[in-house]
Design an enzyme around this catalytic site. Structure first.
Site, mmCIF file in Angstrom:
data_model
loop_
_atom_site.group_PDB
_atom_site.id
_atom_site.type_symbol
_atom_site.label_atom_id
_atom_site.label_comp_id
_atom_site.label_asym_id
_atom_site.label_seq_id
_atom_site.Cartn_x
_atom_site.Cartn_y
_atom_site.Cartn_z
ATOM 1 N N LEU A 128 56.576 61.519 78.387
ATOM 2 C CA LEU A 128 56.642 61.117 79.795
ATOM 3 C C LEU A 128 55.298 61.230 80.523
ATOM 4 O O LEU A 128 54.702 62.301 80.587
ATOM 5 C CB LEU A 128 57.699 61.965 80.520
ATOM 6 C CG LEU A 128 57.911 61.618 82.011
ATOM 7 C CD1 LEU A 128 58.309 60.170 82.180
ATOM 8 C CD2 LEU A 128 58.945 62.543 82.636
ATOM 9 N N HIS A 129 54.839 60.123 81.071
ATOM 10 C CA HIS A 129 53.578 60.132 81.815
ATOM 11 C C HIS A 129 53.498 58.968 82.791
ATOM 12 O O HIS A 129 54.074 57.912 82.578
ATOM 13 C CB HIS A 129 52.381 60.075 80.860
ATOM 14 C CG HIS A 129 52.293 58.794 80.080
ATOM 15 N ND1 HIS A 129 53.131 58.505 79.027
ATOM 16 C CD2 HIS A 129 51.465 57.729 80.202
ATOM 17 C CE1 HIS A 129 52.827 57.314 78.526
ATOM 18 N NE2 HIS A 129 51.821 56.809 79.227
ATOM 19 N N PHE A 130 52.776 59.212 83.888
ATOM 20 C CA PHE A 130 52.392 58.177 84.835
ATOM 21 C C PHE A 130 50.887 58.011 84.721
ATOM 22 O O PHE A 130 50.187 58.922 84.280
ATOM 23 C CB PHE A 130 52.728 58.595 86.270
ATOM 24 C CG PHE A 130 54.198 58.734 86.527
ATOM 25 C CD1 PHE A 130 54.922 57.689 87.073
ATOM 26 C CD2 PHE A 130 54.863 59.916 86.224
ATOM 27 C CE1 PHE A 130 56.281 57.822 87.312
ATOM 28 C CE2 PHE A 130 56.227 60.057 86.460
ATOM 29 C CZ PHE A 130 56.937 59.003 87.006
#
Ligand SMILES: Cc1cc2nc3c(=O)[nH]c(=O)nc-3n(C[C@H](O)[C@H](O)[C@H](O)COP(=O)(O)O)c2cc1C
Ligand SMILES: [Zn+2]
Lengths: 399, 444
Positions: B239-241
């Site tokens: 999970l990453h932005f």
């Protein structure tokens, strides 16, 4: 909506000079005579503040002149202000071009109103530099028609035909062609909830014309008074900006950086300073006019270590960043010297070429050691970063 | 199973080709159990927006003067520049030429020849938006600590808190901000929520809200966060932005919008009738959390229906664009036109927003609005499919379209039979379960 919360609001000399440098005496009195609601800003003063507000504008907004001068125009925005209009204004300023857009603003009393905002840049005739921005604020009336607009909402561009069809006729007759009595320039009081619920509020044709007319009246006063002073301004850009003159959008971005730094231009002979921050002027004790166009060497003196000067020069020639500690001489009252922790980096423009060098000064004795703050090195490098972002995109403007 | 071959983006200097990965032992100061003991990193805890009242907060941050560079912005820029001067990036992104493509939309093109070098194409599965975390593949616990900038958390207090040197607490799994060593603009970073929890690339309510907090605290409309789901060009299933600075508007942000509905929590949802990628814009809401939760509900719905999507967080967290897309799937099925494919531009969130990173000089020099448009149009759902997806979303966020009917705001939502809420009226028929995504491509 923070005008009244802010502490002091004074006419600084900078705001005064914004006018006296360009126009002949009595310019403000002449502007005061105009019946329109308008403000004038100076992008070259940090914060891009309002330097003139017309009596009509003050009456409309409910603020006193002291409260408005020195503030940025965004102070009149609030929670329901339509963000698209804010973006359109921001981009018009960045690209130094006119814009006409409706926007929701708030009076001092906190009550919202829709207005037609029409803004233009004013250029110096001989150098192509933006001197001021002028904005006219025409309150929008005719809510009966607008209420229907909720369904179509937020249309712009291609859809404007449709909205004009709906609002071409306006309930409240607006008189243009002759000067409107000031009371009539005030918007009709609406039910507030109603007002805020509008997605978008299109001005009538006559309001658009009135805004354009007001703009041309203000511009003609400015032009006339600049003729008297011999430093002409005009509404069109007659020549490209010189290499020593930064775009107003770049200056606005740089004005957000509160630390001491300068930009120098390596493409000009002897690499002169083309931008100096307020904090730099405070640190060194010089006036802006005294440092612009000068090479930074005026800061060193007899006891400055020449090997450090040599080291800096090498880095600059190689286009490498460097950090040095150097003894500098101030022009402060006591003519004191100070240890300058100086960081220098080349800064590239949108085509990837080195356009400037940035020099960030930290006074050694003032090194902030407070544990809850950023490390001084990080703060210093953050200036370099902010300058890189500003320079990179200011060269991307298409005009 | 649908797969495409593409060159993965190298976001970390420790991201070796998958095959070689095994052989790398530690001793590289990573975030794994081997190295985490004693690790320290600055901690930025932002204001609790609920305490200050989110709606209000946005107003008060409107300073009368040009707002000075915010604390968080200084932190991001200062630490990023530090890593830049330490030579951690694969190239100097400010040396990459960039321009605005002439035309109505103002697409931005960048020539970036270094980003895709030295990496061989890898196969990616594109027909599953949700895949479980695989600790054997590259993930952010394997990056070097020098690639991390700071820990970021949504604070408890009404005030910003900053600790310049805070131990990393493995028990607490901090959210961290790391550099992307292949930046596409200055300040390109990754926000990795609860990095040690090893969450797969999947939107959850808490993580999206964290991303919104970051956008609000950075307080600069030119700093946006983006998200790619699996199947919409995310390359790492952790999970990453992403986020970076580009000091001009994106074409997506400038596109005219048309209101569809307003939810009970005052979140306004609009469509962008004239943008090449059919998208939804979410804005407003009684609080930032309302806005965030509404978008999260929509994303969870897309995830559960296996529909790939991208998210752009704009205007300091006030506007969120949601773009369901189907490019990768079309590509896997051989339905993308060869000229578009040849440019090797993958329409992930930044490209869809109008920032085109081009790998070949000839594409950069010949960049035109028409080409950009053609690429983006390939990524868009068909009109019909977009309507179906909207129906799913509106149902998921508890907005039946008919409620608004009396006001006439959502004429577009009606399907041919005039019945809106019944699934059985979906044009493609069938239950909305796995496999719907494969329907999405067909633009006959
Ligand atoms: C001459 C001038 C007058 C302005 N007057 C107003 C105003 O009365 N109301 C307003 O909402 N914005 C006004 N603005 C716009 C804001 O100052 C600001 O430029 C705008 O909000 C752009 O976005 P930003 O807040 O992100 O910088 C004015 C701008 C200029 C140049
Ligand atoms: Zn390790």
């Amino acid at each position: 909506m923070s005008i009244t919360e802010s502490s002091e609001s004074v006419f600084t000399t900078e705001e005064e000079e914004s006018f006296s440098a360009r126009y002949s005496l009595w310019i403000k009195e002449a502007l005061d005579e105009l019946p329109h609601n308008f403000t004038i800003t100076d992008p070259f003063i940090p914060g891009h503040p309002i330097v003139f507000a017309s009596p009509g504008f003050l009456k409309m907004s409910g603020y006193s002149r002291e409260e408005v001068i020195g503030r940025n125009g965004r102070a009149f925005q609030g929670p329901k202000t339509n963000r698209r209009s804010v973006m359109e204004i921001r981009e018009a300023i960045r690209e130094e071009r006119p814009v006409q857009v409706s926007i929701l603003n708030y009076r001092k009393s906190g009550s919202p109103f829709w207005m037609l905002f029409h803004m233009i840049p004013v250029f110096g005739k001989s150098d192509g530099k933006v001197i001021h921005f002028v904005a006219v604020q025409v309150p929008i009336s005719g809510q009966e028609h607008h209420r229907k607009m909720r369904n179509g909402s937020g249309l712009s561009g291609d859809m404007s035909d449709y909205s004009e069809m709906m609002f071409g006729s306006c309930r409240r007759e607006v008189c243009f062609g002759h000067l409107v009595h000031q009371d009539r320039a005030l918007p009709v009081e609406f039910d507030e909830q109603e007002l805020e619920n509008w997605e978008h509020c299109e001005a009538s044709e006559s309001e658009k014309l009135r805004a354009a007319e007001a703009i041309s009246n203000v511009l003609s006063v400015l032009t006339r008074y600049s003729e008297f002073s011999g430093r002409l301004v005009c509404g069109k850009r007659y020549c490209l900006r010189g290499a020593d003159c930064l775009s107003s959008s770049l200056v606005i971005s740089l004005g957000r950086i509160k630390q001491s730094f300068v930009l120098t231009n390596p493409c000009l002979p002897d690499m002169p300073i083309v931008y100096a921050s307020d904090a730099f002027l405070t640190l060194t004790g010089y006036k802006r006019q005294e440092v612009l166009g000068q090479n930074c060497r005026f800061l060193s003196g007899v006891d400055t270590d020449s090997s450090v000067l040599y080291e800096m020069k090498e880095c600059i020639l190689e286009g490498q960043p460097c950090t040095v500690q150097i003894l500098n001489y101030s022009n402060r009252k006591d003519k004191s010297t100070f240890w300058n922790l100086l960081h220098i980096s080349p800064v590239r423009n949108a085509s990837g070429k080195t356009a400037y060098f940035v020099g960030v000064q930290v006074e050694a004795s003032c090194r902030n050691t407070e544990s809850k703050e950023l490390r001084p090195e990080t703060r210093q490098l953050s200036v370099v970063g902010a300058v890189r972002v500003a320079v990179r995109s200011s060269f991307m403007v298409t005009c | 199973m649908l797969k495409i071959k593409r060159v993965p983006t190298v976001v970390s200097n420790y991201q070796k080709d998958e095959a070689a990965d095994e052989s790398v032992g530690c001793g590289r100061n990573c975030l794994g159990a081997c190295c985490i003991n004693g690790a320290r990193l600055p901690l930025y805890a932002c204001k609790n927006l609920e305490k200050t009242g989110a709606g209000e907060k946005l107003v008060l941050s409107h300073e009368a003067k040009e707002p000075p560079v915010a604390f968080l912005e200084s932190l991001v820029l200062g630490e990023w520049e530090d890593r830049f001067q330490r030579g951690l990036f694969r190239y100097d992104v400010t040396a990459c030429e960039t321009k605005v493509i002439p035309g109505k939309y103002g697409f931005v093109a960048q020539l970036n020849e270094g980003r895709h070098l030295k990496k061989r194409p890898t196969e990616f599965r594109v027909d599953k938006v949700l895949q479980s975390f695989d600790g054997n593949k590259f993930n952010f616990t394997k990056v070097g600590q020098e690639e991390l900038l700071f820990q970021f958390e949504a604070g408890e207090d009404g005030e910003v808190q900053f600790f310049p040197c805070m131990p990393i607490d493995p028990e607490n799994s901090p959210s961290v901000v790391a550099i992307n060593v292949s930046p596409i603009e200055y300040g390109h970073v990754l926000l990795i929520p609860r990095v040690l929890d090893c969450l797969p690339q999947r939107i959850d309510h808490k993580s999206l809200l964290l991303a919104l907090h970051m956008a609000a605290e950075a307080a600069n409309p030119y700093f946006r966060l983006g998200y790619n789901s699996l199947g919409a060009f995310a390359t790492i299933n952790h999970l990453h932005f992403q986020a970076y600075y580009l000091a001009m508007p994106f074409p997506l942000e400038k596109a005219p919008s048309k209101k569809m509905i307003t939810t009970v929590k005052s979140v306004k949802i609009s469509e962008l009738p004239s943008y090449p990628v059919r998208s939804l814009l979410f804005e407003g809401g009684n609080s930032m959390k309302d806005l965030s939760d509404t978008v999260s509900d929509a994303c969870v719905c897309l995830q559960n229906n296996n529909i790939p999507f991208n998210i752009l967080i704009s205007d300091c967290g006030r506007q969120i664009f949601l773009m369901p897309q189907c490019y990768a799937e079309k590509q896997a099925l051989g339905e993308v036109s060869p000229e578009v494919l040849e440019t090797q531009v993958n329409p992930a969130v930044w490209e869809i927003s109008g920032h085109m990173v081009l790998k070949r000089k000839k594409d950069y020099e010949g960049a035109s609005e028409e080409n950009a448009w053609r690429l983006l149009a390939e990524a868009s759902l068909s009109e019909e499919r977009f309507k179906e997806v909207n129906d799913l979303i509106f149902e998921a966020i508890g907005c039946s379209n008919q409620e608004e009917e009396p006001e006439g705001t959502i004429v577009h939502q009606q399907n041919p039979s005039g019945s809106v809420n019944q699934k059985s009226n979906r044009t493609h028929g069938g239950p909305i379960t796995n496999g719907t995504a494969s329907e999405c491509l067909v633009l006959q």
